[in-house]
Structure formats: structure tokens, C-alpha cells
Write an enzyme that holds these catalytic residues in place. Structure first.
Site, PDB file in Angstrom:
ATOM      1  CB  CYS A   1       8.760  -2.024  -1.985  1.00  0.00           C
ATOM      2  SG  CYS A   1       7.066  -2.603  -2.118  1.00  0.00           S
TER       3      CYS A   1
ATOM      4  CG  HIS B   1       5.880   0.455   1.561  1.00  0.00           C
ATOM      5  ND1 HIS B   1       4.849   1.120   0.964  1.00  0.00           N
ATOM      6  CD2 HIS B   1       6.188  -0.594   0.744  1.00  0.00           C
ATOM      7  CE1 HIS B   1       4.543   0.511  -0.174  1.00  0.00           C
ATOM      8  NE2 HIS B   1       5.341  -0.526  -0.332  1.00  0.00           N
TER       9      HIS B   1
END
Ligand code: A2P
Length: 345
Positions: A132, A252
Site C-alpha cells: 500500500c 496512509h
């Protein structure tokens, strides 16, 4: 794979954090589906999941689960992919694997559609979805790589707990409640489920994601290093990463320092980023506009802001890169690969 009007899809890990997002995306994007198979472990056998107003019963994933499947989207951990992905390939499916199991295999393309989609054609049955943190960074850096080349990247991440699965989200929420109630906290799986020492995640920043490698970098940090070089097909890029888990549920954030190979013009940099597929610039310091994890949650794009010249290095730029780790960082990248593949068969 033959061109079809509708495709048979299997989601492996259908009850998990990423699997559930894959199911929602297939629904929202109206992916042309004939049969949908939802697979998980024996623990989830018989659970019911709604899809387009119909109820689907979750089945246990076994080597025999993949008859007639065109795309098998795996998000059930590396060991499940190792045990089952080749059975899916032998049954004729294209596997899009969200785990770390095959990413660095030389005959497995590691794909971010905005960066290296053409590599997907070389697949021998398995296509890997990168980590990710890597996906959102390379999506943002792609237009700068193409225009100026990249000499060096120094990245520090501020990663959400959902990247460690739904149990990790529960752990953060439980610890938060416990601390607010003045109770002792229970530590379950963070930072790494398989290691004996556990750390508090609520109201904390843990500088460890995944196990440590021999060089004292964590595996997550080394994933960013190795995968970035593979995706750009450029082993000359110098890159160092520090990956940190925060008490954030979704999204994130990354502080990215990039040193370009050629001199740049800042207006052009911003314009390249503005026009890059999958990227949205949110950058207006005078109005306190910059990307936030809370605002990126639920969105498919990679958001870039705080774009500024390095004060010392003439070819250095600092930026803040944010994306929903379960979407562009996982489920959306996987569904996007499948969407692109059916356009070209
Ligand atoms: P289950 O819910 O039955 O345990 P997360 O990343 O949120 O922790 O989710 C992991 C996903 O992987 C879940 O859907 C989980 O199913 C699935 N899973 C875990 N182990 C296996 C396995 N051995 N076979 C198939 N699916 C598995």
C-alpha cells in the site's frame, strides 16, 4: 483469458478489511460479473454478504474453488496465496494478489496501472499488487520520474492500522476506549502478530511495521525499497524508508523527499502532478489546504500537497502524499488492474 460480456470473479479473503472493499468496489463500479464467489477461511463458511441486493454465502477457500473463475482477487494473507494461487492459475484464472507472496518473483508483474500497466501483459497467471505505501508513493512520483528522472527518495510513512487487517482496527478502537475509561489496555497483534512483544497503538506511533530484516530495516521498509525499483524498472533509484504505524484507522500519509536527476521548475512540477492520472493536488498553504488521511478515506485518488523546494538541494522537493490504504493502496488498485485487463482482451 477470452473476451466475455461478463466474468466470473472469486474474492479470497472476502470477510477481511481489503476483501470487503473489493466487494464494494465491484458493486459501485458495476464490474461486468457473471458469477461471484466469496471465499474465506473455514471460520467464515456460511456467513452472508450482500452484493447488488442479493445475498451471497461465503465458502471456504480450497484448491477446488476456482473452476470457471476468470479473475481471482486474493487478500487473505501470504500463506493463503502461496497455498492456493497456483491452483487458481491451473484452473485458468488470472490471479491478482494483494499479498507479499509473489511480488518480487521475476515472472510476476508488479503493477500500478498509472505507472506500468503495460507490464501486466507479461503475466503468466499471477499479477501482484504492490504494498500500500509503495502504490501511493509511485503514483505521485510517476510524472516527475518521466519528466526529470529520479536520483533519490527519502520517505517516512504515517500508516493506518487498517493496513494490518480488521483485527488491528479493533485493537486500536478497544485500546482507545480502555484508555479513556482509565482501564488497563489489552495488546493483541500489533505491531506484528507473529512476534511475542506487543506495543500500545492507541495515542502512539510505532516505528515498526512487519518484522526486522538483517540490515535493521523492517520488511515494510524493504518492500518500499525493492518494489519501487521493480515498478519503475530502475535499480539505480536510491531509496530509504522509515515506516511508522499510527493510531489512525484509515489512510496512509507519507513525507516524501525526492531528488530529481534534472533541474526542475516548480510551476511545471505542480502542473505535472495536477495532470497525472490518479493524482489530486491539494496544496494552498495560505488557506491551510493540504491532504489529510480523514479526507482521503473513501476516495480512490492519491492526494499530494505541501509541495516545496528543498532549502539546500537544488534538485530536491518535499511533499506530503496521502491515500486510502484499503482503496488505492489495495482493493482499488486490484480492481483497477482487472478493469484494465478486460479492456484489452
Ligand atoms: P476469515 O474471516 O474467515 O478469517 P484481515 O486482513 O482483515 O485480517 O482479513 C483476512 C482475510 O483473510 C479474512 O477474510 C480471512 O477469513 C481470510 N483468511 C485468513 N486465513 C485464511 C485461509 N487460510 N484461507 C482462506 N481465507 C483466509
Amino acid at each position: 483469458m477470452k473476451k466475455k460480456t461478463n466474468y466470473n470473479i472469486a474474492v479470497i479473503g472476502a470477510t477481511g478489511a481489503v476483501g470487503q472493499q473489493i466487494i464494494r468496489l465491484l458493486e459501485q463500479r458495476d464490474f461486468p460479473i457473471d458469477k461471484l464467489k466469496l471465499l474465506a477461511s473455514s471460520r467464515s463458511k456460511g456467513k452472508v454478504v450482500a452484493f447488488k441486493g442479493q445475498e451471497f454465502v461465503v465458502e471456504e477457500a480450497t484448491p477446488e474453488s476456482f473452476q470457471d473463475v476468470d479473475f481471482a482477487l486474493f487478500s487473505a494473507g501470504g500463506s493463503t496465496s502461496i497455498a492456493l494461487a497456483n491452483h487458481a492459475v491451473e484452473s485458468g484464472a488470472i490471479v491478482i494478489d494483494n499479498t507479499n507472496a509473489f511480488r518480487m518473483d521475476t515472472d510476476v508483474p508488479l503493477i500500478v496501472p498509472e505507472v506500468n500497466l503495460e507490464e501486466a501483459k507479461k503475466n503468466k497467471g499471477i499479477i501482484a499488487n504492490p504494498n500500500c505505501s509503495t502504490i501511493q508513493m509511485v503514483t505521485a512520483l510517476k510524472p516527475l520520474y518521466d519528466r526529470y528522472g529520479i536520483e533519490r527518495i527519502i520517505v517516512s510513512t504515517y500508516q493506518a492500522v487498517s493496513g494490518a487487517g480488521s483485527q488491528a482496527v479493533n485493537e486500536l478502537l478497544n485500546q482507545t476506549k480502555q484508555l479513556l475509561n482509565g482501564e488497563e489496555i489489552t495488546k493483541g497483534i500489533l505491531p506484528v502478530g507473529s512476534l511475542p512483544v506487543k506495543k500500545q497503538i492507541a495515542f502512539n506511533a510505532i516505528p515498526q511495521i512487519d518484522v526486522f530484516e538483517e540490515n535493521d530495516y523492517t520488511r515494510e521498509e524493504m518492500k518500499m525499497v525493492r518494489e519501487t525499483k521493480k515498478i519503475f524498472n530502475d535499480s539505480s533509484i536510491k531509496i530509504t524508508a522509515t515506516c511508522v504505524r499510527l493510531g489512525v484507522v484509515s489512510g496512509h500519509s507519507e513525507s516524501v523527499y525526492v531528488e530529481l536527476k534534472e533541474d526542475y521548475d516548480m510551476e511545471e512540477v505542480v502542473s505535472l502532478l495536477n495532470n497525472a492520472p490518479g493524482v489530486k493536488v491539494v496544496d494552498d498553504p495560505s488557506n491551510q489546504a493540504y491532504p489529510l488521511a480523514t479526507e482521503a478515506a473513501g476516495k480512490l485518488d492519491v492526494f499530494v500537497g505541501r509541495i516545496r523546494k528543498d532549502l539546500d538541494h537544488p534538485r530536491g522537493i518535499n511533499m506530503w502524499v496521502v491515500s486510502d490504504n484499503l482503496l488505492k493502496g489495495a482493493a482499488w488498485n486490484a480492481v483497477q488492474i482487472a478493469e484494465e485487463m478486460i479492456k484489452t482482451v
